[in-house]
Design a protein around this motif. Structure first.
Motif, short mmCIF file in Angstrom:
data_model
loop_
_atom_site.label_atom_id
_atom_site.label_comp_id
_atom_site.label_asym_id
_atom_site.label_seq_id
_atom_site.Cartn_x
_atom_site.Cartn_y
_atom_site.Cartn_z
N SER A 38 -8.45 1.95 14.65
CA SER A 38 -8.69 1.40 15.99
C SER A 38 -8.81 -0.12 15.93
N GLY A 39 -8.09 -0.76 16.84
CA GLY A 39 -8.13 -2.21 16.94
C GLY A 39 -7.47 -2.94 15.79
N SER A 40 -6.77 -2.24 14.94
CA SER A 40 -6.12 -2.91 13.80
C SER A 40 -4.76 -3.48 14.22
N ASN A 41 -4.30 -4.46 13.46
CA ASN A 41 -3.01 -5.08 13.73
C ASN A 41 -2.01 -4.56 12.71
N LEU A 42 -1.11 -3.70 13.16
CA LEU A 42 -0.06 -3.11 12.32
C LEU A 42 1.31 -3.65 12.71
N LYS A 43 1.32 -4.83 13.32
CA LYS A 43 2.59 -5.41 13.76
C LYS A 43 3.52 -5.56 12.55
N VAL A 44 4.75 -5.16 12.72
CA VAL A 44 5.81 -5.15 11.71
C VAL A 44 5.42 -4.48 10.39
N ALA A 45 4.46 -3.57 10.44
CA ALA A 45 4.09 -2.82 9.23
C ALA A 45 5.21 -1.82 8.92
N PHE A 46 5.45 -1.59 7.67
CA PHE A 46 6.48 -0.65 7.22
C PHE A 46 5.77 0.66 6.89
N LEU A 92 0.82 -1.21 0.00
CA LEU A 92 0.00 0.00 0.00
C LEU A 92 0.86 1.26 0.00
N SER A 93 2.07 1.18 -0.52
CA SER A 93 2.93 2.35 -0.51
C SER A 93 2.32 3.44 -1.39
N GLU A 94 2.39 4.67 -0.89
CA GLU A 94 1.87 5.86 -1.56
C GLU A 94 0.37 5.80 -1.80
N ALA A 95 -0.33 4.91 -1.10
CA ALA A 95 -1.79 4.83 -1.23
C ALA A 95 -2.44 5.95 -0.44
N ASN A 96 -3.59 6.40 -0.92
CA ASN A 96 -4.36 7.42 -0.21
C ASN A 96 -5.45 6.71 0.58
N LEU A 97 -5.24 6.62 1.89
CA LEU A 97 -6.19 5.99 2.80
C LEU A 97 -6.77 7.02 3.77
N ALA A 98 -6.76 8.28 3.36
CA ALA A 98 -7.28 9.34 4.21
C ALA A 98 -8.76 9.07 4.53
N PHE A 99 -9.08 9.18 5.80
CA PHE A 99 -10.44 9.00 6.32
C PHE A 99 -11.03 7.62 6.02
N ALA A 100 -10.20 6.65 5.71
CA ALA A 100 -10.66 5.28 5.47
C ALA A 100 -10.95 4.61 6.81
N ASP A 101 -11.91 3.70 6.82
CA ASP A 101 -12.23 2.91 8.00
C ASP A 101 -11.46 1.60 7.91
N LEU A 102 -10.39 1.51 8.67
CA LEU A 102 -9.55 0.31 8.73
C LEU A 102 -9.65 -0.34 10.11
N SER A 103 -10.73 -0.03 10.81
CA SER A 103 -10.88 -0.56 12.17
C SER A 103 -10.93 -2.09 12.14
N GLY A 104 -10.19 -2.69 13.07
CA GLY A 104 -10.16 -4.14 13.19
C GLY A 104 -9.51 -4.86 12.02
N SER A 105 -8.82 -4.14 11.18
CA SER A 105 -8.20 -4.77 10.01
C SER A 105 -6.84 -5.36 10.34
N LEU A 106 -6.43 -6.32 9.53
CA LEU A 106 -5.12 -6.95 9.67
C LEU A 106 -4.18 -6.33 8.66
N LEU A 107 -3.24 -5.54 9.16
CA LEU A 107 -2.25 -4.87 8.32
C LEU A 107 -0.85 -5.32 8.70
N GLN A 108 -0.76 -6.49 9.30
CA GLN A 108 0.52 -7.02 9.75
C GLN A 108 1.45 -7.20 8.55
N GLY A 109 2.64 -6.60 8.65
CA GLY A 109 3.64 -6.72 7.59
C GLY A 109 3.30 -5.95 6.33
N ALA A 110 2.29 -5.11 6.37
CA ALA A 110 1.91 -4.33 5.19
C ALA A 110 2.93 -3.23 4.92
N ASN A 111 3.11 -2.88 3.65
CA ASN A 111 3.98 -1.79 3.26
C ASN A 111 3.12 -0.56 3.08
N LEU A 112 3.23 0.37 4.02
CA LEU A 112 2.47 1.61 4.00
C LEU A 112 3.41 2.81 3.88
#
Length: 175
Positions: A134-142, A103-123
């Motif tokens: 809120s409640g999302s998993n961003l463990k080891v996210a870049f 998801l590098s350079e993605a526009n996620l402004a005002f997106a609802d990512l609550s409870g989502s799994l973003l572990q290891g995601a490239n942001l």
């Protein structure tokens, strides 16, 4: 999906490889996954039609630069998907599986990512301004140089996340 002709072409590529000394060696123990783990391009209309019909599994799909702003994709499985420079502004991705998504350079402004799994995601350089994480998993996210201004991180797991030069919800840059 990958058809029989594509599988045949892949197998031809994996035939014995000539070595510099003229000898031939064989590649061994090569496993090819031709299922959903392979990146498959898909248009926005096709994705939304499949989602509307109840499909939620879009693992590994190639959606680079697409405009999905304001779309409801709650509970979608985009594990390993390529969403580089995608516009997901205001999209509902609550409960989504974005594990190792690009998801590098993605526009996620005002997106609802609550409870989502973003572990290891490239942001990297992603715009998450005002996003609900809120409640999302961003463990080891870049998240290098990401913008989290006014984002909701209540209960989010940021263990081992790379936050170098990321603008935090309070507007301060994380070093």
């Amino acid at each position: 999906m990958v058809d029989e002709l594509q599988i045949d072409q892949i197998q031809k590529v994996l035939m014995p490889i000539p070595q510099r000394n003229g000898m031939v060696s064989e590649q061994k123990d090569i496993k090819i996954s031709v299922g959903r783990s392979m990146s498959v391009g898909m248009g926005v209309d096709e994705l939304l039609a499949k989602y509307a019909s109840g499909e939620r599994d879009f693992r590994g799909v190639l959606l680079r630069g697409v405009d999905l702003s304001g779309c409801n994709l709650s509970g979608v499985n985009l594990k390993g998907a390529n969403l580089h420079q995608a516009n997901l502004c205001g999209a509902n991705l609550s409960g989504a599986n974005l594990h190792r998504a690009y998801l590098s350079e993605a526009n996620l402004a005002f997106a609802d990512l609550s409870g989502s799994l973003l572990q290891g995601a490239n942001l990297a350089k992603a715009n998450l301004c005002g996003a609900d994480l809120s409640g999302s998993n961003l463990k080891v996210a870049f998240m290098w140089e990401a913008n989290l201004t006014e984002a909701d991180l209540k209960g989010a797991n940021l263990d081992e996340a790379i936050l170098t030069r990321t603008i935090m919800p309070n507007g301060k840059m994380h070093q």
